[in-house]
Design a protein around this motif. Structure first.
Motif, PDB file in Angstrom:
ATOM      1  N   VAL A 101      31.048 -64.659 134.057  1.00  0.00           N
ATOM      2  CA  VAL A 101      32.420 -64.494 133.558  1.00  0.00           C
ATOM      3  C   VAL A 101      32.118 -63.567 132.334  1.00  0.00           C
ATOM      4  O   VAL A 101      31.253 -63.617 131.709  1.00  0.00           O
ATOM      5  CB  VAL A 101      33.093 -65.505 133.392  1.00  0.00           C
ATOM      6  CG1 VAL A 101      34.430 -65.469 132.591  1.00  0.00           C
ATOM      7  CG2 VAL A 101      33.331 -66.637 134.545  1.00  0.00           C
ATOM      8  N   VAL A 102      33.085 -62.527 132.275  1.00  0.00           N
ATOM      9  CA  VAL A 102      32.919 -61.719 130.989  1.00  0.00           C
ATOM     10  C   VAL A 102      34.543 -61.718 130.534  1.00  0.00           C
ATOM     11  O   VAL A 102      35.499 -61.603 131.350  1.00  0.00           O
ATOM     12  CB  VAL A 102      32.965 -60.292 131.207  1.00  0.00           C
ATOM     13  CG1 VAL A 102      33.132 -59.342 129.974  1.00  0.00           C
ATOM     14  CG2 VAL A 102      31.337 -60.284 131.714  1.00  0.00           C
ATOM     15  N   ILE A 103      34.674 -62.277 129.353  1.00  0.00           N
ATOM     16  CA  ILE A 103      35.918 -62.174 128.723  1.00  0.00           C
ATOM     17  C   ILE A 103      36.200 -60.939 127.622  1.00  0.00           C
ATOM     18  O   ILE A 103      35.221 -60.854 126.847  1.00  0.00           O
ATOM     19  CB  ILE A 103      36.235 -63.568 127.623  1.00  0.00           C
ATOM     20  CG1 ILE A 103      36.120 -64.656 128.865  1.00  0.00           C
ATOM     21  CG2 ILE A 103      37.531 -63.565 127.137  1.00  0.00           C
ATOM     22  CD1 ILE A 103      37.005 -64.800 129.846  1.00  0.00           C
ATOM     23  N   GLU A 104      36.865 -60.115 128.029  1.00  0.00           N
ATOM     24  CA  GLU A 104      36.888 -58.775 127.347  1.00  0.00           C
ATOM     25  C   GLU A 104      38.201 -58.988 126.406  1.00  0.00           C
ATOM     26  O   GLU A 104      39.241 -58.915 126.555  1.00  0.00           O
ATOM     27  CB  GLU A 104      37.074 -57.638 128.273  1.00  0.00           C
ATOM     28  CG  GLU A 104      36.704 -56.414 127.752  1.00  0.00           C
ATOM     29  CD  GLU A 104      37.145 -55.886 126.503  1.00  0.00           C
ATOM     30  OE1 GLU A 104      36.395 -56.265 125.451  1.00  0.00           O
ATOM     31  OE2 GLU A 104      38.452 -55.505 126.417  1.00  0.00           O
ATOM     32  N   ALA A 105      37.687 -58.986 125.039  1.00  0.00           N
ATOM     33  CA  ALA A 105      38.571 -59.214 124.083  1.00  0.00           C
ATOM     34  C   ALA A 105      38.566 -58.214 122.997  1.00  0.00           C
ATOM     35  O   ALA A 105      39.379 -58.185 122.062  1.00  0.00           O
ATOM     36  CB  ALA A 105      38.374 -60.471 123.397  1.00  0.00           C
ATOM     37  N   ALA A 106      37.934 -57.141 123.266  1.00  0.00           N
ATOM     38  CA  ALA A 106      37.874 -56.040 122.136  1.00  0.00           C
ATOM     39  C   ALA A 106      39.270 -54.969 122.460  1.00  0.00           C
ATOM     40  O   ALA A 106      39.424 -54.694 121.405  1.00  0.00           O
ATOM     41  CB  ALA A 106      36.618 -55.111 122.556  1.00  0.00           C
ATOM     42  N   GLY A 107      39.580 -54.831 123.778  1.00  0.00           N
ATOM     43  CA  GLY A 107      40.868 -54.011 123.896  1.00  0.00           C
ATOM     44  C   GLY A 107      40.403 -52.393 123.713  1.00  0.00           C
ATOM     45  O   GLY A 107      41.233 -51.775 123.658  1.00  0.00           O
ATOM     46  N   VAL A 108      39.125 -52.326 124.086  1.00  0.00           N
ATOM     47  CA  VAL A 108      38.710 -50.757 123.840  1.00  0.00           C
ATOM     48  C   VAL A 108      38.326 -50.326 125.139  1.00  0.00           C
ATOM     49  O   VAL A 108      37.533 -51.104 126.163  1.00  0.00           O
ATOM     50  CB  VAL A 108      37.499 -50.594 122.853  1.00  0.00           C
ATOM     51  CG1 VAL A 108      36.934 -49.036 122.776  1.00  0.00           C
ATOM     52  CG2 VAL A 108      37.893 -51.051 121.675  1.00  0.00           C
ATOM     53  N   PRO A 109      38.808 -49.282 125.703  1.00  0.00           N
ATOM     54  CA  PRO A 109      38.547 -48.548 127.071  1.00  0.00           C
ATOM     55  C   PRO A 109      37.262 -48.814 127.498  1.00  0.00           C
ATOM     56  O   PRO A 109      36.701 -48.924 128.618  1.00  0.00           O
ATOM     57  CB  PRO A 109      39.208 -47.341 127.134  1.00  0.00           C
ATOM     58  CG  PRO A 109      40.224 -47.420 126.143  1.00  0.00           C
ATOM     59  CD  PRO A 109      39.807 -48.200 124.879  1.00  0.00           C
ATOM     60  N   ALA A 110      36.386 -48.222 126.548  1.00  0.00           N
ATOM     61  CA  ALA A 110      34.860 -48.377 126.861  1.00  0.00           C
ATOM     62  C   ALA A 110      34.349 -49.872 127.089  1.00  0.00           C
ATOM     63  O   ALA A 110      33.332 -49.856 127.854  1.00  0.00           O
ATOM     64  CB  ALA A 110      33.987 -47.545 125.802  1.00  0.00           C
ATOM     65  N   ALA A 111      34.889 -50.605 126.490  1.00  0.00           N
ATOM     66  CA  ALA A 111      34.627 -52.137 126.405  1.00  0.00           C
ATOM     67  C   ALA A 111      34.850 -52.406 128.106  1.00  0.00           C
ATOM     68  O   ALA A 111      34.092 -53.378 128.343  1.00  0.00           O
ATOM     69  CB  ALA A 111      35.030 -53.068 125.379  1.00  0.00           C
ATOM     70  N   VAL A 112      35.910 -52.145 128.398  1.00  0.00           N
ATOM     71  CA  VAL A 112      36.263 -52.491 129.859  1.00  0.00           C
ATOM     72  C   VAL A 112      35.191 -51.944 131.042  1.00  0.00           C
ATOM     73  O   VAL A 112      34.730 -53.084 131.873  1.00  0.00           O
ATOM     74  CB  VAL A 112      37.575 -51.799 130.383  1.00  0.00           C
ATOM     75  CG1 VAL A 112      38.066 -52.528 131.492  1.00  0.00           C
ATOM     76  CG2 VAL A 112      38.862 -52.323 129.335  1.00  0.00           C
ATOM     77  N   THR A 113      34.751 -51.128 130.713  1.00  0.00           N
ATOM     78  CA  THR A 113      33.806 -50.292 131.750  1.00  0.00           C
ATOM     79  C   THR A 113      32.407 -51.171 131.454  1.00  0.00           C
ATOM     80  O   THR A 113      31.836 -51.519 132.552  1.00  0.00           O
ATOM     81  CB  THR A 113      33.595 -49.135 131.460  1.00  0.00           C
ATOM     82  OG1 THR A 113      34.422 -48.198 131.979  1.00  0.00           O
ATOM     83  CG2 THR A 113      32.243 -48.530 132.453  1.00  0.00           C
ATOM     84  N   SER A 114      32.287 -51.431 130.269  1.00  0.00           N
ATOM     85  CA  SER A 114      30.726 -52.160 129.895  1.00  0.00           C
ATOM     86  C   SER A 114      31.020 -53.481 130.427  1.00  0.00           C
ATOM     87  O   SER A 114      30.042 -54.033 130.771  1.00  0.00           O
ATOM     88  CB  SER A 114      30.788 -52.280 128.397  1.00  0.00           C
ATOM     89  OG  SER A 114      29.672 -52.760 127.968  1.00  0.00           O
ATOM     90  N   ALA A 115      32.313 -54.185 130.398  1.00  0.00           N
ATOM     91  CA  ALA A 115      32.489 -55.595 130.939  1.00  0.00           C
ATOM     92  C   ALA A 115      32.457 -55.642 132.444  1.00  0.00           C
ATOM     93  O   ALA A 115      31.430 -56.576 133.177  1.00  0.00           O
ATOM     94  CB  ALA A 115      33.884 -56.077 130.717  1.00  0.00           C
ATOM     95  N   ILE A 116      32.571 -54.591 132.903  1.00  0.00           N
ATOM     96  CA  ILE A 116      32.484 -54.709 134.434  1.00  0.00           C
ATOM     97  C   ILE A 116      31.006 -54.454 135.220  1.00  0.00           C
ATOM     98  O   ILE A 116      30.705 -55.090 135.930  1.00  0.00           O
ATOM     99  CB  ILE A 116      33.464 -53.235 135.127  1.00  0.00           C
ATOM    100  CG1 ILE A 116      34.828 -53.651 135.071  1.00  0.00           C
ATOM    101  CG2 ILE A 116      32.977 -53.042 136.747  1.00  0.00           C
ATOM    102  CD1 ILE A 116      35.482 -52.407 135.235  1.00  0.00           C
ATOM    103  N   ARG A 117      30.418 -53.569 134.325  1.00  0.00           N
ATOM    104  CA  ARG A 117      28.949 -53.500 134.339  1.00  0.00           C
ATOM    105  C   ARG A 117      28.013 -54.973 134.165  1.00  0.00           C
ATOM    106  O   ARG A 117      27.020 -55.006 134.669  1.00  0.00           O
ATOM    107  CB  ARG A 117      28.360 -52.197 133.789  1.00  0.00           C
ATOM    108  CG  ARG A 117      28.957 -51.147 134.301  1.00  0.00           C
ATOM    109  CD  ARG A 117      28.453 -49.843 133.387  1.00  0.00           C
ATOM    110  NE  ARG A 117      28.860 -48.660 134.321  1.00  0.00           N
ATOM    111  CZ  ARG A 117      29.059 -47.295 133.687  1.00  0.00           C
ATOM    112  NH1 ARG A 117      28.926 -47.096 132.434  1.00  0.00           N
ATOM    113  NH2 ARG A 117      29.335 -46.325 134.379  1.00  0.00           N
TER     114      ARG A 117
END
Length: 348
Positions: free
Chosen positions: A236-252
């Protein structure tokens, strides 16, 4: 009474307001503490949150705690009325339950919802950064006497984190990454530890919040300026940064068949995201917006666990609100910044 009022970008004033006497289903509260949220900062800095722009004076604040002054139910339902001095926090949402599209199972995304301290509605929904506040009785949540009011203001943001963990399908026995170690991320991290996650890791671009994440129970951290996040490593990844690059990083970062929950509000503009792996690895990408009943779980968790105090890094008197907001704007020096509101006494 005094209130903290935003008039537009960079225009934050302390003003006198007339308190509202409580009706038969309302409670008058002496406000003692208020946590500064990211939306409060956007209203202060930019005069808007996304498409919600300030068009009239707006009292900020939805992370609040205080003590009952008068419960309007005392005259009609004495058994339900809260005694003066009772410590409370507020559920900041009002739902339009008469709307034909209202979904009791998904109230946070039902149309017509209002939130304290928000310019999303006209007239705006006034918030709780004031000396006194009159709330609907159903919004009021009693805080245990053992829970300090300063920690009690964390109930609202912790509930946001808990809703994100719930949207993930739970985290017990799972390896979890918290992407972004701001206040919501840190609260979600501690909650995941409390809920039985196998391991919880944290990532951020700043060292200070990562050090705090370790004190809150993180098994490890990724300092993004010097090391990449491990790929395909987390259930599980909880993406709490709200930065577009962080979304891609979370998926990876998530394992094949895993879940990414987006809590951080990403920009409302076209952005490049690497989404191909959602298909090839059957990853679930889910949104999480606000919360509902999770606030009751948050109160119990806060009461049991004083480590949550670590998330509050600064407390300012409300008369120093500008300094408080500037401090809260700098994640290199602060996490959660709390205002000691005008209703606070020596014992609060």
């Amino acid at each position: 009474m005094k209130a903290l009022v935003a008039h537009g970008a960079g225009d934050l004033r302390i003003e006198e307001r007339t308190p509202q006497s409580p009706g038969p289903d309302q409670v008058l509260i002496r406000m003692t503490h208020g946590g500064i949220c990211g939306s409060d900062l956007h209203y202060y800095k930019e005069g808007r949150v996304g498409s919600f722009a300030i068009t009239e004076p707006l009292v900020l604040g939805h992370e609040v705690a205080g003590r009952v002054v008068q419960d309007g139910r005392a005259g009609t339902d004495p058994a339900a009325a809260l005694a003066p001095g009772t410590a409370v926090t507020l559920h900041p949402a009002t739902y339009d339950r008469d709307n034909r599209e209202f979904d009791p199972l998904r109230p946070t995304i039902s149309p017509g919802a209002r939130y304290l301290g928000s310019a999303a509605t006209h007239p705006h929904t006034q918030g709780g950064f004031s000396e006194l506040f009159t709330a609907r009785a159903d919004q009021v949540r009693v805080l245990p006497g053992t829970l300090p009011l300063e920690r009690g203001v964390l109930a609202e943001p912790l509930a946001v984190g808990l809703h994100g963990l719930s949207r993930a399908g739970g985290v017990a026995g799972k390896k979890v990454l918290i992407s972004g170690s701001g206040p919501i991320g840190l609260l979600a991290l501690r909650a995941a530890v409390r809920l039985g996650a196998w391991e919880v890791w944290a990532s951020d671009v700043l060292e200070r919040p990562l050090a705090l994440a370790k004190r809150l129970g993180a098994a490890g951290t990724f300092a993004l300026r010097s090391e990449p996040v491990a790929e395909r490593a987390f259930d599980v990844v909880i993406e709490a940064a709200g930065v577009p690059a962080a979304v891609t990083s979370a998926i990876r970062a998530v394992a094949s068949g895993g879940v990414v929950v987006q809590i951080g509000m990403v920009p409302a503009t076209p952005e490049p995201y690497a989404l191909s792996e959602l298909v090839s690895r059957e990853i679930d990408l889910r949104g999480a917006f606000r919360f509902d009943t999770e606030i009751d779980t948050a109160i119990r968790m806060l009461t049991d666990d004083p480590l949550f105090d670590l998330v509050v890094t600064h407390t300012f008197p409300a008369d120093d609100a500008i300094a408080a907001f500037e401090t809260a704007s700098d994640p290199a020096v602060s996490s959660k910044v709390v205002l000691r509101l005008w209703g606070a006494g020596q014992d609060d």
